[in-house]
Design an enzyme around this catalytic site. Structure first.
Site, PDB file in Angstrom:
ATOM      1  CG  HIS A   1      -1.947   1.129   1.212  1.00  0.00           C
ATOM      2  ND1 HIS A   1      -1.657   2.359   1.621  1.00  0.00           N
ATOM      3  CD2 HIS A   1      -3.121   0.939   0.633  1.00  0.00           C
ATOM      4  CE1 HIS A   1      -2.793   3.160   1.237  1.00  0.00           C
ATOM      5  NE2 HIS A   1      -3.851   2.108   0.999  1.00  0.00           N
TER       6      HIS A   1
ATOM      7  CB  CYS B   1      -4.152   3.301  -2.459  1.00  0.00           C
ATOM      8  SG  CYS B   1      -5.385   4.416  -1.415  1.00  0.00           S
TER       9      CYS B   1
ATOM     10  CG  HIS C   1      -7.429   0.514  -1.451  1.00  0.00           C
ATOM     11  ND1 HIS C   1      -6.411   0.764  -0.429  1.00  0.00           N
ATOM     12  CD2 HIS C   1      -7.516  -0.638  -1.456  1.00  0.00           C
ATOM     13  CE1 HIS C   1      -6.127  -0.341   0.494  1.00  0.00           C
ATOM     14  NE2 HIS C   1      -6.665  -1.384  -0.255  1.00  0.00           N
TER      15      HIS C   1
ATOM     16  CG  ASP D   1      -9.116   3.461   0.691  1.00  0.00           C
ATOM     17  OD1 ASP D   1      -7.870   3.702   0.219  1.00  0.00           O
ATOM     18  OD2 ASP D   1      -9.560   2.952   1.846  1.00  0.00           O
ATOM     19  CG  HIS D   2     -10.188   6.208   3.723  1.00  0.00           C
ATOM     20  ND1 HIS D   2      -9.189   7.066   4.204  1.00  0.00           N
ATOM     21  CD2 HIS D   2      -9.819   4.860   3.909  1.00  0.00           C
ATOM     22  CE1 HIS D   2      -8.236   6.196   4.347  1.00  0.00           C
ATOM     23  NE2 HIS D   2      -8.716   5.056   4.479  1.00  0.00           N
TER      24      HIS D   2
ATOM     25  CE1 TYR E   1     -10.963   2.230   6.327  1.00  0.00           C
ATOM     26  CE2 TYR E   1     -11.905   0.823   4.891  1.00  0.00           C
ATOM     27  CZ  TYR E   1     -10.678   1.610   5.305  1.00  0.00           C
ATOM     28  OH  TYR E   1      -9.752   1.647   4.539  1.00  0.00           O
TER      29      TYR E   1
HETATM   30  C1  CS2 Z   1      -6.050   1.412   4.261  1.00  0.00           C
HETATM   31  C2  CS2 Z   1      -4.502   1.464   4.647  1.00  0.00           C
HETATM   32  O1  CS2 Z   1      -7.665   2.872   5.639  1.00  0.00           O
HETATM   33  C3  CS2 Z   1      -6.632   2.921   4.691  1.00  0.00           C
HETATM   34  O2  CS2 Z   1      -6.044   3.940   4.180  1.00  0.00           O
HETATM   35  O3  CS2 Z   1      -5.870   1.844   2.757  1.00  0.00           O
HETATM   36  O4  CS2 Z   1      -4.831   1.589   6.255  1.00  0.00           O
HETATM   37  C4  CS2 Z   1      -4.157   0.278   4.535  1.00  0.00           C
HETATM   38  O5  CS2 Z   1      -5.124  -0.766   4.961  1.00  0.00           O
HETATM   39  C5  CS2 Z   1      -2.950  -0.315   5.158  1.00  0.00           C
HETATM   40  O6  CS2 Z   1      -2.040   0.784   4.940  1.00  0.00           O
HETATM   41  C6  CS2 Z   1      -2.483  -1.691   4.402  1.00  0.00           C
HETATM   42  O7  CS2 Z   1      -1.361  -2.473   5.411  1.00  0.00           O
HETATM   43 MN    MN Z   2      -5.737   2.865   0.479  1.00  0.00          MN
END
Ligand code: CS2
Ligand code: MN
Length: 355
Positions: A207, A245, A272, A317-318, A331
């Site tokens: 990531h 991401c 992501h 993602d978020h 989340y």
């Molecule tokens: C996730 C990261 O919430 C997030 O931004 O994309 O925390 C991701 O799960 C970790 O970096 C992976 O180990």
């Molecule tokens: Mn991410």
């Protein structure tokens, strides 16, 4: 392409599998054994227990996010080799459970970092936000405290209380770790797990750094296209891939996400997808996935992924916190479900437009 959502697992996620399974087009989840500490072995029984829970709801586990990397491995000291041995045993068990993708990170001390977990927007939803001026003035221990206060009582990934209780020792332990040493430790780790990943066809998807620059004087080595190309070349093996991401790499507006997709073509098992809004060069906040709600062109990104031959796993993602939901920051169910449907819509249109 498989569309998924992250599910933190029983006891860690207020969102249920029953809710997730009703999102159209969702066939599976990305999950983890959240109670495991970095360096521990994951037993096959534990993994199969999680798998049985997910499959009982007609869903599949498309990847683990994450089997966290211990600071000993990142720093390259003390228990590094013991923890790598344990990681290999864990990978064997994950492979035996027929799971073939792992998202992990090599960020020192902190995972993604924000200064506000619930910035109120004009529409009264809330988003996570980052302000560099605050980061430049806050003591990391105070940031940890404020993050925990804003976390709605949930454990934030990468901000585990057990690990961050030793914050001062952690910063001390990393004091001689510069970018080069951190990079070399990452290569050492990836070479050590190469055989087991080949044996069980496991793709490791690192990531990117979030934000995509060093913070608190800590080195970061997955910040941009050059970092990613250097890593993929350093361990030029199928198991060494990236999690694209968009919201992490996108924190730096100079990162051209489509260029990164093309540079990492064939080495992106996981993506992501999320949007963000730049308020100034030193302040950004997250946004809904819809391009127009933020600063990024999600159509262009999804098209670039499609045209690169991407056949991996995607998750929104978020998201924002909307409709009064209380969940793990970033989340919540509702805005990620909206995001999954939007991204699936983009993907369908791109595919049918190609036909
Ligand atoms: C996730 C990261 O919430 C997030 O931004 O994309 O925390 C991701 O799960 C970790 O970096 C992976 O180990
Ligand atoms: Mn991410």
């Amino acid at each position: 392409m498989e569309m998924t959502l992250r599910w933190y697992g029983p006891g860690f996620d207020p969102v249920s599998l029953d809710q997730l399974r009703q999102i159209p087009g969702l066939h599976g989840v990305i999950t983890s054994l959240m109670a495991k500490q970095p360096g521990e072995i994951w037993a096959l029984e534990e993994i199969n227990g999680l798998k049985a829970e997910v499959e009982a709801k007609g869903l599949k586990i498309f990847g683990i996010e994450s089997v966290n990397i211990s600071d000993d491995i990142k720093i390259g000291n003390g228990k590094r080799d013991e923890h790598i041995e344990n990681y290999i045993k864990t990978l064997e068990n994950i492979g035996k459970a027929d799971i073939h993708m792992i998202c992990y990170n090599f960020m020192p001390v902190f995972d993604w970092t924000r200064t506000d977990l619930a910035r109120v927007r004009k529409d009264n939803s809330t988003v996570m936000a980052y302000n560099q001026d605050l980061i430049d003035t806050i003591d990391p221990a105070d940031l940890r405290g404020s993050m925990e206060k804003m976390a709605n009582g949930f454990t934030l990934v990468g901000w585990e209380p057990e690990r961050l209780a030793k914050l001062k020792e952690l910063f001390e332990a990393y004091k001689d770790v510069d970018q080069e040493k951190l990079f070399n430790n990452l290569v050492y780790f990836l070479e050590a797990i190469a055989d087991v990943c080949a044996k069980y066809d496991i793709k490791m998807a690192i990531h990117p750094d979030d934000p995509a620059w060093p913070i608190f004087g800590l080195p970061r080595i997955v910040k941009n296209k050059d970092d990613i190309v250097k890593l993929l070349k350093a361990v030029d093996k199928p198991h060494n891939g990236i999690t694209l991401c968009t919201g992490s790499l996108g924190t730096n507006p100079n990162n051209d996400i489509c260029e990164i997709i093309n540079a990492a073509k064939g080495r992106i098992p996981f993506a992501h997808i999320r949007n963000l809004k730049y308020n100034s060069p030193r302040d950004f906040e997250e946004a809904a996935h819809l391009s127009a709600d933020g600063s990024m062109d999600m159509y262009k990104i999804m098209k670039a992924l499609h045209d690169s031959g991407f056949d991996g796993v995607i998750r929104p993602d978020h998201g924002r916190m909307i409709w009064g939901e209380v969940a793990v920051p970033g989340y919540g169910l509702y805005d990620r479900a909206l995001g999954a449907c939007y991204l699936n819509g983009l993907w369908e249109a791109i595919c049918k437009n190609e036909a």
